[in-house]
Design a protein around this motif. Sequence first.
Motif, PDB file in Angstrom:
ATOM      1  N   VAL A 202      40.080   6.181  22.013  1.00 13.73           N
ATOM      2  CA  VAL A 202      39.831   7.369  21.203  1.00 13.73           C
ATOM      3  C   VAL A 202      41.093   7.779  20.454  1.00 13.73           C
ATOM      4  O   VAL A 202      41.046   8.154  19.278  1.00 13.73           O
ATOM      5  CB  VAL A 202      39.290   8.509  22.078  1.00 13.73           C
ATOM      6  N   ARG A 203      42.228   7.691  21.100  1.00 11.77           N
ATOM      7  CA  ARG A 203      43.491   8.023  20.432  1.00 11.77           C
ATOM      8  C   ARG A 203      43.735   7.075  19.257  1.00 11.77           C
ATOM      9  O   ARG A 203      44.235   7.490  18.201  1.00 11.77           O
ATOM     10  CB  ARG A 203      44.646   7.957  21.426  1.00 11.77           C
ATOM     11  N   SER A 204      43.376   5.810  19.412  1.00 13.37           N
ATOM     12  CA  SER A 204      43.597   4.833  18.339  1.00 13.37           C
ATOM     13  C   SER A 204      42.730   5.120  17.125  1.00 13.37           C
ATOM     14  O   SER A 204      43.026   4.642  16.022  1.00 13.37           O
ATOM     15  CB  SER A 204      43.319   3.412  18.851  1.00 13.37           C
ATOM     16  N   TRP A 205      41.665   5.909  17.287  1.00 15.60           N
ATOM     17  CA  TRP A 205      40.805   6.285  16.161  1.00 15.60           C
ATOM     18  C   TRP A 205      41.348   7.498  15.412  1.00 15.60           C
ATOM     19  O   TRP A 205      40.736   7.964  14.453  1.00 15.60           O
ATOM     20  CB  TRP A 205      39.394   6.596  16.657  1.00 15.60           C
ATOM     21  N   GLY A 206      42.473   8.035  15.853  1.00 14.52           N
ATOM     22  CA  GLY A 206      43.095   9.149  15.153  1.00 14.52           C
ATOM     23  C   GLY A 206      42.868  10.508  15.772  1.00 14.52           C
ATOM     24  O   GLY A 206      43.263  11.524  15.192  1.00 14.52           O
ATOM     25  N   PHE A 207      42.267  10.564  16.957  1.00 13.70           N
ATOM     26  CA  PHE A 207      42.032  11.843  17.630  1.00 13.70           C
ATOM     27  C   PHE A 207      43.211  12.172  18.545  1.00 13.70           C
ATOM     28  O   PHE A 207      43.709  11.308  19.262  1.00 13.70           O
ATOM     29  CB  PHE A 207      40.731  11.803  18.431  1.00 13.70           C
ATOM     30  N   ASN A 208      43.613  13.429  18.526  1.00 14.31           N
ATOM     31  CA  ASN A 208      44.727  13.871  19.347  1.00 14.31           C
ATOM     32  C   ASN A 208      44.214  14.324  20.704  1.00 14.31           C
ATOM     33  O   ASN A 208      43.505  15.335  20.804  1.00 14.31           O
ATOM     34  CB  ASN A 208      45.477  15.018  18.652  1.00 14.31           C
ATOM     35  N   ILE A 209      44.559  13.596  21.748  1.00 10.95           N
ATOM     36  CA  ILE A 209      44.110  13.928  23.095  1.00 10.95           C
ATOM     37  C   ILE A 209      45.001  15.045  23.639  1.00 10.95           C
ATOM     38  O   ILE A 209      46.207  14.873  23.786  1.00 10.95           O
ATOM     39  CB  ILE A 209      44.160  12.698  24.025  1.00 10.95           C
ATOM     40  N   ALA A 210      44.398  16.183  23.922  1.00 12.09           N
ATOM     41  CA  ALA A 210      45.169  17.345  24.365  1.00 12.09           C
ATOM     42  C   ALA A 210      45.376  17.382  25.872  1.00 12.09           C
ATOM     43  O   ALA A 210      46.284  18.059  26.349  1.00 12.09           O
ATOM     44  CB  ALA A 210      44.472  18.634  23.918  1.00 12.09           C
ATOM     45  N   GLY A 211      44.548  16.673  26.635  1.00 13.80           N
ATOM     46  CA  GLY A 211      44.708  16.690  28.077  1.00 13.80           C
ATOM     47  C   GLY A 211      43.691  15.818  28.772  1.00 13.80           C
ATOM     48  O   GLY A 211      42.694  15.392  28.180  1.00 13.80           O
ATOM     49  N   ARG A 212      43.966  15.531  30.040  1.00 14.64           N
ATOM     50  CA  ARG A 212      43.081  14.702  30.857  1.00 14.64           C
ATOM     51  C   ARG A 212      43.003  15.288  32.259  1.00 14.64           C
ATOM     52  O   ARG A 212      43.975  15.833  32.769  1.00 14.64           O
ATOM     53  CB  ARG A 212      43.622  13.274  30.954  1.00 14.64           C
ATOM     54  N   ILE A 213      41.830  15.172  32.859  1.00  9.67           N
ATOM     55  CA  ILE A 213      41.620  15.549  34.252  1.00  9.67           C
ATOM     56  C   ILE A 213      41.006  14.347  34.950  1.00  9.67           C
ATOM     57  O   ILE A 213      40.132  13.680  34.399  1.00  9.67           O
ATOM     58  CB  ILE A 213      40.675  16.759  34.369  1.00  9.67           C
ATOM     59  N   GLU A 214      41.461  14.047  36.143  1.00  6.18           N
ATOM     60  CA  GLU A 214      40.860  12.932  36.874  1.00  6.18           C
ATOM     61  C   GLU A 214      40.955  13.179  38.372  1.00  6.18           C
ATOM     62  O   GLU A 214      41.764  13.974  38.845  1.00  6.18           O
ATOM     63  CB  GLU A 214      41.519  11.603  36.524  1.00  6.18           C
ATOM     64  N   ARG A 215      40.104  12.493  39.104  1.00  6.30           N
ATOM     65  CA  ARG A 215      40.156  12.503  40.559  1.00  6.30           C
ATOM     66  C   ARG A 215      39.603  11.182  41.061  1.00  6.30           C
ATOM     67  O   ARG A 215      38.888  10.482  40.331  1.00  6.30           O
ATOM     68  CB  ARG A 215      39.373  13.693  41.125  1.00  6.30           C
ATOM     69  N   PRO A 216      39.899  10.804  42.298  1.00  5.07           N
ATOM     70  CA  PRO A 216      39.397   9.536  42.819  1.00  5.07           C
ATOM     71  C   PRO A 216      37.876   9.515  42.876  1.00  5.07           C
ATOM     72  O   PRO A 216      37.231  10.547  43.069  1.00  5.07           O
ATOM     73  CB  PRO A 216      40.005   9.475  44.232  1.00  5.07           C
ATOM     74  N   HIS A 217      37.310   8.333  42.705  1.00  4.61           N
ATOM     75  CA  HIS A 217      35.877   8.168  42.894  1.00  4.61           C
ATOM     76  C   HIS A 217      35.536   8.415  44.360  1.00  4.61           C
ATOM     77  O   HIS A 217      36.312   8.073  45.263  1.00  4.61           O
ATOM     78  CB  HIS A 217      35.461   6.750  42.484  1.00  4.61           C
ATOM     79  N   ALA A 218      34.387   8.999  44.600  1.00  3.41           N
ATOM     80  CA  ALA A 218      34.028   9.395  45.968  1.00  3.41           C
ATOM     81  C   ALA A 218      33.827   8.213  46.900  1.00  3.41           C
ATOM     82  O   ALA A 218      34.039   8.344  48.111  1.00  3.41           O
ATOM     83  CB  ALA A 218      32.766  10.252  45.936  1.00  3.41           C
ATOM     84  N   HIS A 219      33.434   7.046  46.363  1.00  6.54           N
ATOM     85  CA  HIS A 219      33.033   5.950  47.248  1.00  6.54           C
ATOM     86  C   HIS A 219      33.687   4.611  46.926  1.00  6.54           C
ATOM     87  O   HIS A 219      33.511   3.671  47.695  1.00  6.54           O
ATOM     88  CB  HIS A 219      31.512   5.779  47.198  1.00  6.54           C
ATOM     89  N   ASP A 220      34.427   4.504  45.817  1.00  6.36           N
ATOM     90  CA  ASP A 220      35.022   3.227  45.435  1.00  6.36           C
ATOM     91  C   ASP A 220      36.474   3.464  45.035  1.00  6.36           C
ATOM     92  O   ASP A 220      36.743   4.023  43.972  1.00  6.36           O
ATOM     93  CB  ASP A 220      34.246   2.603  44.266  1.00  6.36           C
TER      94      ASP A 220
END
Length: 232
Positions: A202-220
Amino acid sequence: MTERPVQATIEGRWRDVAAIEGAFARGEIDQATWHARMAALIVPAYLGADNPRGQSGYSGSETDWWLARSLVADAIPRSGTLLDIGCANGLLMESVHQWCAERGLTVEPFGVDIVPELARLAQRRLPHWADRIFVGNAASWIPPRRFDFVRTGLEYVPLGLRSAFLAHLTTNYLTPNGRLLIGSYNEERDETRGAAALEEQVRSWGFNIAGRIERPHAHDPRVVRRLFYVDV
């Protein structure tokens, strides 16, 4: 014993999805057929499910639902309006409204789904919000108003049309200072993934990523659950 492919955690119907994407890329099907074939993969399961999570395309427990979907609420920093693209039965609308209220925020949810049967299901489940739930293909649909927050997945359009899809949303859907939320979605961990991350694409398409949230997958443990956002 053969280990389950990591792709099967990321997308349970990944082989079928890849076949449809391949047919579109080769010019064997048009965009309308792409949407029809994708709907044929998921809609029977949604409509046949016996609980709200299943009707929203999720097979896990209530705790798993929170772990997977509350990233959407975490990405909303203030009160405002939210449009959920691909709202299915409206459970995410309902959940984000509740999760944000627990943080003292008032988020008024709206929804749109390309499948009329799913939109009608959401209207029956949430009659007090029935006039906020629309039928439309978000890739071309113009909403009757703009929203402070718009949540979408990129799986709603063919691979080659994703950049144009996001441009359409940022141009026609968001208020000034609005935020486009992309996710939540499963992705292989950066340490083992060979291809570029979705956020990098998405960034390579010219969109400015303002932030990210992530957490581990519950089972993998090979997979993380992610959401990132673009501020207008």
